[in-house]
Motif scaffolding. Structure first.
Motif, short mmCIF file in Angstrom:
data_model
loop_
_atom_site.label_atom_id
_atom_site.label_comp_id
_atom_site.label_asym_id
_atom_site.label_seq_id
_atom_site.Cartn_x
_atom_site.Cartn_y
_atom_site.Cartn_z
N GLY A 111 6.17 3.59 11.85
CA GLY A 111 5.62 4.48 10.84
C GLY A 111 6.68 5.11 9.97
N ARG A 112 7.90 4.61 10.06
CA ARG A 112 9.03 5.15 9.28
C ARG A 112 9.67 4.04 8.46
NH1 ARG A 112 11.04 10.16 11.39
NH2 ARG A 112 9.77 10.85 13.16
N TYR A 113 10.54 4.48 7.56
CA TYR A 113 11.28 3.55 6.71
C TYR A 113 12.74 3.95 6.68
CZ TYR A 113 7.07 1.42 4.67
OH TYR A 113 5.90 0.73 4.46
N ASP A 114 13.63 2.94 6.72
CA ASP A 114 15.05 3.18 6.45
C ASP A 114 15.26 3.16 4.95
OD1 ASP A 114 15.93 3.49 9.03
OD2 ASP A 114 16.40 1.36 9.32
N LEU A 115 16.03 4.09 4.45
CA LEU A 115 16.24 4.25 3.02
C LEU A 115 17.73 4.12 2.71
CD1 LEU A 115 14.54 5.08 0.48
CD2 LEU A 115 15.28 7.42 0.91
N ALA A 158 0.84 -1.20 0.00
CA ALA A 158 0.00 0.00 0.00
C ALA A 158 0.87 1.25 0.00
CB ALA A 158 -0.94 -0.01 1.21
N ASP A 159 1.93 1.23 0.80
CA ASP A 159 2.82 2.40 0.86
C ASP A 159 3.59 2.57 -0.45
OD1 ASP A 159 2.01 2.99 3.42
OD2 ASP A 159 3.68 1.94 4.39
N GLN A 202 13.22 7.90 7.45
CA GLN A 202 12.22 8.81 6.91
C GLN A 202 10.81 8.43 7.37
OE1 GLN A 202 13.34 11.38 5.12
NE2 GLN A 202 15.44 10.61 5.19
N ALA A 203 10.05 9.42 7.85
CA ALA A 203 8.63 9.22 8.10
C ALA A 203 7.89 9.32 6.78
CB ALA A 203 8.11 10.27 9.09
N LEU A 204 6.70 8.75 6.72
CA LEU A 204 5.95 8.72 5.45
C LEU A 204 5.77 10.09 4.82
CD1 LEU A 204 3.31 5.91 6.04
CD2 LEU A 204 5.17 5.92 4.39
N PRO A 205 5.46 11.15 5.57
CA PRO A 205 5.26 12.44 4.90
C PRO A 205 6.50 12.97 4.19
CG PRO A 205 4.28 12.46 7.09
CD PRO A 205 5.10 11.21 7.00
#
Length: 498
Positions: free
Chosen positions: A460-464, A420-421, A478-481
């Motif tokens: 609610g965050r992702y490592d990039l 979904a993300d 990074q947070a989704l926004p």
């Protein structure tokens, strides 16, 4: 532009020699895996080829017993998810009736990938599809093949170089002219007549089993051997395959990391391998003008023809494989190619593919490791029909190069609904570097080559990060926004950071 990835393991990844104390747990059509959304079955389809009739049977199975969809794996196999408890016997009977279980004892070792456009677009040196069928028949008849891990991979490349990135354990590469092929395993390769290629691949796999036993590792893959497969150059089988070996002068074909030590010549009087003789292998009638026989397939040897364009990443829609759209004839039968978002195709869309194959094509589908499907013989006018079924037919679609693991709710280990993300961030850096979304640190199904790694952290965050030979992680979580801007920046990197 970053370099095209090779089929050897990433040099930046530490090589570990595990000692396996059990067999692998890879699911199969008869060995189901329990997931949060029900049981999972993996159906091996060599070279991704299924007839229209088999495609209909798979659709029926997914609809009656599963969740109404099929998943395409990064090896071009097919999975059914959400299977009901106690359906294993019914599923096996359905698959057997459809001809998808020719040898139940061997069903997990039929891991064969091949150039999906071979014989269709006029490119390549040789149509490898007949060799795929021969190799599959040999595997299914072999007494030793069931000893192979369900992860052991065979690849047949028609000379265009598209199989190089798949890190196969045994690779066949067609040579110019198509009369000969080069078979590579670990640190050794041999040039044989094309018709002898499948038998040479089987012998190479059996030599690996010997090495895994001798070293005491019980390795599942060639690169897990103590010398990362370099010891394969010493296997007696190569003397039987190519008794007229001369010192290597030309590049070996694609293969996993190999030896940097020279391989001694076998000489004209070298004895043939007893295993080869038992199986009736015929060495080439005459020695080729360029070197044959065992050659080291080390890290500095050429990995076959380079792929043009952006770095490819296995398992992502259209990344490195056939792009959506018409497949040019050029002496072949032509066809059309479509992408499947996240490799998940509904029963309705799958049946649409089967109908097009049956009514407008050659009657078969070719599923690719890049989460796509090729319909041989179908004309470009069928693309509209397939687009209407929800398949990707636009070569500039933002879906190209985007992949994700199963994520929530299907996987208990996932920390987010990554699909979904990923869908919500589809436009971020579209047509840039490939991107793969993972629900946890395991990164199941992640690609090779240079790619953007997006991993859920559970808050609610992702490592990039940007992954690939010579690249470093990008800083920050990074947070989704804020993720869209960071993702777009990462996907537009054209030179790996050092």
């Amino acid at each position: 532009m970053p370099p095209a990835p090779s089929n050897r393991p990433n040099r930046d990844e530490p090589l570990v020699t595990p000692v396996r104390d059990r067999g692998d747990a890879c699911p199969g059509a008869l060995r189901l895996h329990t997931a949060d959304d029900g049981a999972l079955a993996r159906v091996r389809v060599p070279a991704g080829v299924v007839s229209a009739a088999q495609a209909y049977a798979l659709a029926d199975a997914a609809e009656r017993l599963g969740d109404g969809a099929l998943d395409i794996t990064s090896r071009g196999n097919l999975q059914l998810r959400g299977l009901e408890p106690g359906c294993a016997g019914e599923l096996a009977e359905l698959l057997d009736t459809a001809g998808l279980l020719p040898a139940p004892r061997h069903e997990r070792v039929r891991n064969i990938v091949a150039s999906p456009l071979s014989g269709l677009d006029g490119r390549g040196h040789l149509d490898v599809q007949p060799l795929v069928r021969e190799l599959d028949a040999l595997l299914c008849a072999s007494e030793r093949a069931p000893e192979l891990s369900g992860r052991f991979l065979f690849a047949l490349d028609d000379g265009r170089g598209d199989m190089a990135e798949l890190a196969a354990d045994v690779m066949l590469l067609a040579e110019p002219g198509g009369a000969e092929v080069r078979v590579t395993v670990g640190g050794a390769s041999a040039r044989v007549r094309a018709e002898d290629g499948p038998r040479a691949m089987l012998l190479a796999a059996e030599a690996f089993l010997d090495a895994a036993s001798t070293t005491g590792t019980r390795a599942w893959r060639v690169r897990e051997l103590p010398r990362s497969g370099a010891e394969m150059a010493d296997a007696p089988v190569w003397r039987g395959l190519c008794p007229r070996h001369t010192a290597p002068q030309s590049p070996a074909g694609p293969g996993p990391a190999g030896s940097t030590e020279p391989t001694g010549p076998a000489g004209p009087d070298a004895p043939e391998s007893a295993a080869a003789l038992r199986r009736g292998h015929r060495p080439p009638a005459s020695a080729p003008q360029s070197p044959a026989g065992p050659e080291k397939a080390g890290p500095d040897r050429a990995a076959g023809p380079e792929l043009a364009g952006a770095p490819s990443a296995t398992g992502l829609v259209g990344a490195g494989g056939p792009r959506p759209g018409p497949v040019g004839g050029g002496g072949g039968v032509g066809g059309v190619s479509v992408g499947v978002p996240f490799g998940r195709v509904s029963v309705a869309a799958w049946r649409a593919l089967a109908r097009v194959a049956q009514a407008h094509g050659t009657g078969e589908l070719r599923v690719t490791p890049w989460r796509g499907v090729v319909v041989p013989g179908a004309g470009p006018e069928q693309l509209g029909v397939l687009a209407g079924a929800g398949l990707v037919t636009d070569p500039d679609s933002p879906w190209l190069g985007v992949g994700a693991c199963t994520g929530r709710p299907g996987c208990a280990k996932s920390l987010a609904d990554v699909r979904a993300d990923a869908t919500a961030h589809l436009a971020a850096g579209a047509r840039g570097l490939p991107v793969y979304w993972s629900g946890c640190e395991r990164r199941c199904g992640h690609p090779r080559g240079t790619w953007v790694d997006v991993v859920a952290t559970g808050d609610g965050r992702y490592d990039l990060a940007v992954r690939g030979a010579g690249t470093d992680e990008l800083p920050g979580r990074q947070a989704l926004p804020e993720l869209a801007d960071a993702l777009a920046a990462a996907r537009t990197i054209t030179t790996p950071t050092k």
